[in-house]
Motif scaffolding. Structure first.
Motif, short mmCIF file in Angstrom:
data_model
loop_
_atom_site.label_atom_id
_atom_site.label_comp_id
_atom_site.label_asym_id
_atom_site.label_seq_id
_atom_site.Cartn_x
_atom_site.Cartn_y
_atom_site.Cartn_z
N ARG A 1 0.85 -1.21 0.00
CA ARG A 1 0.00 0.00 0.00
C ARG A 1 0.88 1.25 0.00
N ARG B 1 2.46 1.81 -3.48
CA ARG B 1 1.50 2.41 -4.43
C ARG B 1 1.26 3.89 -4.11
N ARG B 2 1.12 4.18 -2.81
CA ARG B 2 0.87 5.58 -2.39
C ARG B 2 2.02 6.47 -2.86
N ASP C 1 -6.34 -0.72 -7.38
CA ASP C 1 -5.76 0.01 -6.24
C ASP C 1 -5.12 1.34 -6.67
N GLU D 1 -6.30 5.10 -5.57
CA GLU D 1 -5.32 5.96 -4.89
C GLU D 1 -5.17 7.30 -5.64
N LYS E 1 -8.28 9.37 -4.97
CA LYS E 1 -8.31 9.74 -3.56
C LYS E 1 -7.34 10.88 -3.26
N ARG E 2 -6.18 10.85 -3.91
CA ARG E 2 -5.15 11.89 -3.69
C ARG E 2 -5.38 13.12 -4.55
#
Ligand SMILES: C[S@@+](CC[C@H](N)C(=O)[O-])C[C@H]1O[C@@H](n2cnc3c(N)ncnc32)[C@H](O)[C@@H]1O
Length: 227
Positions: free
Chosen positions: A28, A31-32, A53, A57, A60-61
């Motif tokens: 995670r 990926r972030r 995913d 992400e 979301k970002r």
């Protein structure tokens, strides 16, 4: 090609659990970091999107207004569609079945192209990279995450133990699929890493290619752009 798609279809329902368990949740963070390294833009294409995913992400970002994810495995994308729906990002993320070697988009249509742990699975790596280059706008950014076999002998000792003794057990328990599991370990060991992969990016037209090792070199983030 169909073989790989069928293989991922067969493990799609357990893919996320296998991923997060075998990496102890560190995937995670990888990926972030990949998504955080991108500038804000309008449209991102995530190839080999799997269970979405990276797409989630990115939205979301706030990195893109629209994210399109493509994959050859309908099963993986179906799991992704459920996650997208639960996250409430249906309006921003579209998941399409497509082969990266033949992307169904005109040239110069995306501000960024991402790919998480997909390139080592491509049957026609150069064709796929050329397609990623074609659909990227001039000045657009590329981010590729890939598992890598660590360089350091010390780290390799633990890596080999973990990946040949522990992870197969996790894989068998969660996926009940020896073939998928053996494929995973071999594909990581045999795939180009570091400077070798940068050379592959450059021969397919990408500029400013560089890489950053993550967590003792077991994952690598590659960045490049289209001039
Ligand atoms: C290890 S999964 C990665 C999924 C996701 N990107 C992630 O970060 O977890 C690799 C994915 O590559 C997809 N794939 C393999 N070859 C492909 C191709 N030629 N075109 C599109 N997707 C492909 C597989 O179906 C699978 O979903």
């Amino acid at each position: 090609m169909e073989g790989i798609g069928a293989l991922f279809d067969s493990i799609s329902n357990r893919y996320d659990r296998f991923n997060h368990t075998s990496s102890m949740g560190i995937d995670r963070i990888w990926r972030r970091k990949a998504i955080k390294s991108l500038p804000k833009c309008e449209t991102i294409l995530d190839v080999a999107a799997g269970t979405a995913d990276l797409c989630i992400e990115a939205v979301k970002r706030g990195k893109a207004v629209r994210v399109v994810g493509i994959d050859i495995s309908e099963g993986m994308l179906n799991v992704g569609r459920e996650k997208v729906s639960k996250s409430g990002f249906d309006g921003s993320i579209e998941l399409i079945v497509a082969d990266c070697a033949k992307l169904p988009f005109p040239g110069n249509s995306f501000d960024a192209v991402t790919c998480g742990y997909g390139v080592r699975n491509f049957a026609e790596l150069d064709r796929c990279l050329l397609e990623m280059y074609r659909v990227l706008k001039s000045g657009g950014q590329l981010r590729i995450l890939e598992f890598t076999y660590p360089q350091s002998r010390f780290v390799r000792f633990f890596y080999d133990f973990y990946f040949t003794r522990i992870v197969p057990k996790i894989g068998r328990k969660l996926t009940d699929n020896d073939e998928a599991f053996a494929y995973f370990v071999n594909s990581v060991k045999n795939f180009a890493k570091g400077k070798d992969f940068l050379a592959i990016l450059e021969r397919n037209g990408f500029a400013d290619a560089r890489f950053k090792s993550q967590t003792f070199g077991i994952s690598t983030l590659y960045s490049a752009c289209k001039r």
